[in-house]
Design an enzyme around this catalytic site. Structure first.
Site, short mmCIF file in Angstrom:
data_model
loop_
_atom_site.label_atom_id
_atom_site.label_comp_id
_atom_site.label_asym_id
_atom_site.label_seq_id
_atom_site.Cartn_x
_atom_site.Cartn_y
_atom_site.Cartn_z
N TYR A 196 0.84 -1.19 0.00
CA TYR A 196 0.00 0.00 0.00
C TYR A 196 0.88 1.25 0.00
O TYR A 196 1.86 1.33 0.75
CB TYR A 196 -0.91 0.02 1.23
N SER A 197 0.51 2.22 -0.83
CA SER A 197 1.24 3.48 -0.87
C SER A 197 1.09 4.22 0.45
O SER A 197 -0.01 4.30 1.01
CB SER A 197 0.71 4.37 -2.00
N CYS A 378 -0.92 8.08 -10.40
CA CYS A 378 -1.16 7.04 -9.40
C CYS A 378 -2.66 6.75 -9.32
O CYS A 378 -3.47 7.67 -9.16
CB CYS A 378 -0.64 7.49 -8.03
N GLU A 418 2.60 4.75 -11.09
CA GLU A 418 2.29 3.63 -10.20
C GLU A 418 0.78 3.39 -10.28
O GLU A 418 0.00 4.08 -9.63
CB GLU A 418 2.72 3.93 -8.76
N TYR A 420 -2.61 0.38 -10.90
CA TYR A 420 -3.02 -0.97 -10.52
C TYR A 420 -4.29 -1.36 -11.23
O TYR A 420 -4.98 -0.50 -11.79
CB TYR A 420 -3.21 -1.06 -9.00
#
Length: 420
Positions: A196-197, A378, A418, A420
């Site tokens: 997790y960021s 992101c 980044e 997902y």
């Protein structure tokens, strides 16, 4: 924000997961004094946790700082599972290799006439990585777990603060930590970590260097075959975690999303949903009064622009604080929303983040061409194509092929993704 791709990359091999403890003497005080010509005080023994795959690199770094390795021990997990190293016999092959590698490191540390790496690349080598690994995580505690989605919003997103007291875990803005949920998977094996960021600055939300914060959305979807509602294992665990509960933490990891140290840099941030996490850390470091007081060496004077995609107004995470920063620093911070279910794009459809980028493409392109501009993306992977398409169309007006220009920015460390 959870990053599944990075989590897969963090999986250990038997060799790569070994961690050693170096006992080092004679270290200079810090990087600044290391570059000064006059004699300085040197330290006593310092104990450093070093992953197997970074042993040679750390030996060279220690030599550059005037240190000497006097002992190497293999780190094992104690009964409490907190990654502590009990007294064990030194790993023979590591101890045998230490003098030889130390000598090589000392030679490599001598002045050289050839070109040196660019400053920012060199600094990235010293970024803390994998202080705690899955086989020896740090067991922290949940201090708080608060809802971020407003009334009438979609889903649940939580802001969690974990206590790191007693750990050696240090991190930088833009990095991630791993969380290991309890229980076993469908094959009966222990659950794997999820990354997790980090949503807090290096000092933590309490400004005491003893906490780390996450922004976590509970994953929920319909099974494609059964139609049954499926909930994410780790996200559900975290979203329901109570204050005082233990949590297994690994990391930190990641160098892709690090904030430039240049206080005059321009920073473009394109986020969807919990992709706001690293950008919260950036903006707090740039603009929060307590952060400015704690970081006299970093006083942001550049320009930061956040374009934030969300489905509706109650889903604007950290809304009040973001808007307060914009009001306080109108010349340095610009906040732009893309609210898909409430706003319309130029074609009359839903306003997604790529539509907002297309709308602002001329100004963004002008900013991106400045050499001190860093762009960060992101959030959902699906937004990348639309963003590229919008910027490609604008770059073409200047006779520039966007894909080639983007490659050069990546090489220069100015384009960071980044998703997902």
């Amino acid at each position: 924000m959870y990053n599944s791709n990075a989590a897969d990359a963090a999986a250990n091999t038997e060799a790569g997961s070994r961690v050693f403890v170096y006992e080092v003497v004679g270290l200079r005080q810090n990087e600044t004094t290391d570059q000064m010509g006059y004699p300085i005080r040197q330290s006593g023994s310092v104990y450093m946790r070093v992953p197997y795959n970074r042993m040679n690199q750390e030996m060279r770094r220690i030599a550059r700082m005037g240190g000497k390795i006097v002992n190497i021990q293999l780190l094992t997990v104690d009964g409490n599972g907190n990654g502590k190293a009990p007294a064990v016999a030194p790993k023979q092959e590591a101890a045998k290799a230490a003098p030889q590698e130390q000598k090589k490191a000392e030679n490599k540390g001598k002045p050289m006439t050839q070109a040196q790496p660019k400053p920012e690349k060199a600094k990235h080598a010293d970024v803390p990585v994998n202080t705690y690994r899955p086989n020896a995580p740090f067991v922290g505690k949940c201090l708080s777990n608060e809802e971020l989605v407003g009334e009438g919003g979609i889903g649940t997103v939580r802001h969690l603060i974990f206590d790191l007291s007693g750990s050696n875990l240090r991190y930088l803005e833009g990095q991630s930590i791993g969380i290991i949920p309890p229980g076993t998977d469908k094959n009966g094996k222990p659950e794997k970590l999820r990354l997790y960021s980090i949503a807090s600055t290096r000092h933590g939300d309490k400004m005491d260097d003893k906490t780390v914060s996450l922004c976590v959305r509970q994953l929920e979807y319909k099974h494609p075959e059964t139609g049954e509602t499926v909930y994410g294992v780790c996200s559900t665990y975290l979203c329901h975690l109570e204050a005082g509960a233990d949590v297994k933490i690994t990391g930190p990891v990641g160098k892709e999303m690090l904030l430039p140290e240049d206080p005059n840099a321009n920073v473009i941030m394109l986020a969807t949903g919990t992709g706001i996490a690293p950008f919260r850390a950036y903006l707090w470091r740039m603009f929060k009064d307590e952060e400015k007081a704690a970081n006299p060496e970093y006083q942001f004077k550049g320009f930061a622009w956040l374009i934030f995609g969300i489905p509706q107004t109650p889903n604007i995470l950290y809304k009040q604080e973001l808007e307060e920063l914009q009001a306080q620093y109108p010349d340095n911070f610009r906040l732009t929303y893309a609210i898909s279910r409430e706003q319309k794009n130029a074609q009359g459809g839903k306003m997604y983040i790529q539509d907002r980028v297309a709308e602002q493409a001329a100004e963004l392109w002008k900013l991106i061409q400045q050499e001190n501009t860093h762009t960060y993306i992101c959030g959902l992977k699906g937004m990348e194509g639309g963003i590229d398409e919008a910027l490609a169309a604008e770059a073409a007006k200047s006779g520039i092929k966007w894909s080639d220009y983007q490659k050069e920015m990546k090489k220069a460390g100015r384009w960071h993704v980044e998703t997902y």
